[in-house]
Design a protein around this motif. Structure first.
Motif, short mmCIF file in Angstrom:
data_model
loop_
_atom_site.label_atom_id
_atom_site.label_comp_id
_atom_site.label_asym_id
_atom_site.label_seq_id
_atom_site.Cartn_x
_atom_site.Cartn_y
_atom_site.Cartn_z
N GLN A 188 0.82 -1.21 0.00
CA GLN A 188 0.00 0.00 0.00
C GLN A 188 0.86 1.26 0.00
O GLN A 188 0.41 2.31 -0.45
N ASN A 189 2.09 1.14 0.49
CA ASN A 189 2.98 2.30 0.57
C ASN A 189 3.97 2.33 -0.59
O ASN A 189 5.01 2.98 -0.49
N GLY A 190 3.67 1.61 -1.66
CA GLY A 190 4.49 1.69 -2.86
C GLY A 190 5.81 0.95 -2.80
O GLY A 190 6.73 1.26 -3.56
N GLY A 191 5.92 -0.03 -1.89
CA GLY A 191 7.15 -0.81 -1.81
C GLY A 191 8.13 -0.32 -0.76
O GLY A 191 9.20 -0.91 -0.57
N THR A 192 7.80 0.77 -0.07
CA THR A 192 8.63 1.22 1.05
C THR A 192 8.69 0.15 2.12
O THR A 192 7.71 -0.55 2.36
N ALA A 193 9.82 0.02 2.75
CA ALA A 193 9.99 -1.03 3.75
C ALA A 193 8.97 -0.92 4.87
O ALA A 193 8.62 0.17 5.33
N CYS A 194 8.51 -2.09 5.32
CA CYS A 194 7.63 -2.19 6.48
C CYS A 194 8.21 -3.26 7.40
O CYS A 194 8.56 -4.35 6.94
N VAL A 195 8.35 -2.94 8.69
CA VAL A 195 8.92 -3.89 9.64
C VAL A 195 7.95 -4.07 10.81
O VAL A 195 7.17 -3.18 11.14
N THR A 196 7.99 -5.25 11.41
CA THR A 196 7.14 -5.50 12.57
C THR A 196 7.77 -4.91 13.83
O THR A 196 8.99 -4.96 14.02
N VAL A 197 6.92 -4.38 14.69
CA VAL A 197 7.37 -3.77 15.94
C VAL A 197 6.44 -4.22 17.06
O VAL A 197 5.36 -4.75 16.82
N THR A 198 6.87 -3.99 18.28
CA THR A 198 6.00 -4.23 19.43
C THR A 198 6.22 -3.10 20.44
O THR A 198 7.28 -2.46 20.46
N GLU A 199 5.20 -2.86 21.25
CA GLU A 199 5.28 -1.78 22.23
C GLU A 199 6.30 -2.13 23.31
O GLU A 199 6.36 -3.26 23.79
N THR A 200 7.11 -1.17 23.69
CA THR A 200 8.10 -1.41 24.74
C THR A 200 7.41 -1.51 26.10
O THR A 200 6.39 -0.86 26.34
N ASP A 201 7.96 -2.34 26.97
CA ASP A 201 7.33 -2.51 28.28
C ASP A 201 7.73 -1.40 29.25
O ASP A 201 7.07 -1.19 30.26
N LYS A 202 8.81 -0.67 28.92
CA LYS A 202 9.24 0.47 29.75
C LYS A 202 9.66 1.60 28.82
O LYS A 202 10.20 1.36 27.74
N PRO A 203 9.41 2.83 29.20
CA PRO A 203 9.77 3.96 28.35
C PRO A 203 11.28 4.18 28.32
O PRO A 203 11.98 3.91 29.30
N PRO A 204 11.82 4.67 27.22
CA PRO A 204 13.26 4.92 27.13
C PRO A 204 13.73 5.98 28.12
O PRO A 204 14.92 6.05 28.44
N GLN A 205 12.80 6.81 28.62
CA GLN A 205 13.18 7.81 29.62
C GLN A 205 13.64 7.16 30.93
O GLN A 205 14.23 7.83 31.78
#
Length: 292
Positions: A188-205
């Motif tokens: 749908q995005n014209g062949g631009t890369a798509c990668v799987t992600v998941t929500e982090t369990d703790k914030p980077p802060q």
């Protein structure tokens, strides 16, 4: 997991049936459930029995008439977890879970393995119906060899495909629906890369590096401290399950991570990445309890 170079923009979680219906249409229905609903986990999956899997290269599934190649990279000689790729997980070799998910994909036209280990990994992969066009050369099986180098080499071993989907063999709980949703978003995005992600369990802060004398140094610069999880912005991390891109796009950029990379979010329960014996045991727990 491939190391990210530049994280793509955040995306909201989406309704997977809606996405598939835009790509597939309503399609034929099984038990009153459309193909899009099956892909999204709303009904029975239409898997291939073992014999059909071995000849699946003859099927042309595609996505809007575009061909899709699935690739699994598996090097022998894991130091952290010896013989990791063929370690048992719920009665099957670890790599078999990825092969079977690839066979159940709606969009993959062909699934191949790139490996340097013909004694074990290649043999097991072929037993589960994964094609092995050639053995990876020794110069691409070194500790400093990148996944992108081996992926581009694998692309050169077969006829051209419009899209490529890299399936990491260390993500056994990812589903065919995750594979197809990633490919669909890429398309749908014209062949631009798509990668799987998941929500982090703790914030980077809340994260730090250790400097001299065990001094804590924040990973992120911040004006004020975040003490409550709900006050932190939602952040995501690549989970290493699926990477998809247009083949021409990938050859041009030689990375899945650019400032236009998009994502397919996955639940943490399906995002386990096996690097250690503890990771493997955790996958066993997830499967036994059917959390995923």
């Amino acid at each position: 997991m491939l190391e990210p170079e530049v994280l793509g923009p955040e995306n909201e979680f989406f309704d997977m049936p809606d996405l598939f219906e835009r790509i597939l249409g309503d399609g034929e229905k099984a038990n009153g459930i459309s193909d899009a609903g099956v892909l999204a986990g709303r009904g029975p999956k239409r898997g291939f029995p073992p014999r059909e899997r071995r000849i699946r290269r003859g099927f042309r599934h595609m996505i809007d008439g575009h061909s899709v190649l699935g690739v699994i990279l598996a090097r022998g000689g894991s130091k952290e977890l010896p013989r990791k790729n063929i370690r048992d997980l719920a009665g099957k070799p670890l790599i078999a879970w990825t092969i079977e998910a690839g066979h159940e994909s709606k969009f993959l036209d062909r699934l191949i393995l790139s490996s340097d280990d013909d004694d074990e990994i290649m043999r097991v992969a072929e037993q589960y119906g994964c094609e092995v066009p050639s053995q990876r050369p020794a110069e691409l099986a070194q500790n400093d060899t990148t996944s992108m180098e081996t992926l581009l080499h694998a692309l050169d071993q077969v006829e051209p495909y419009d899209y490529v989907a890299l399936l990491q063999r260390t993500a056994p709980l990812r589903t065919a629906a995750d594979i197809d949703a990633t490919i669909a978003r890429c398309h749908q995005n014209g062949g631009t890369a798509c990668v799987t992600v998941t929500e982090t369990d703790k914030p980077p802060q809340w994260m730090y590096t250790l400097w001299e004398e065990n001094r804590l140094v924040p990973v992120m610069d911040r004006d004020e401290a975040i003490t409550r999880r709900q006050d932190a912005p939602t952040t995501y991390v690549p989970n290493g399950a699926v990477y998809a891109a247009g083949t021409t796009w990938l050859r041009t950029h030689e990375t899945f991570y650019t400032d236009v990379t998009i994502d397919h979010p996955m639940l943490p329960e399906r995002s386990a990445d096996v690097d250690t014996a503890l990771d493997l045991a955790w996958c066993e727990v997830l499967r036994e309890t059917k959390i995923n």
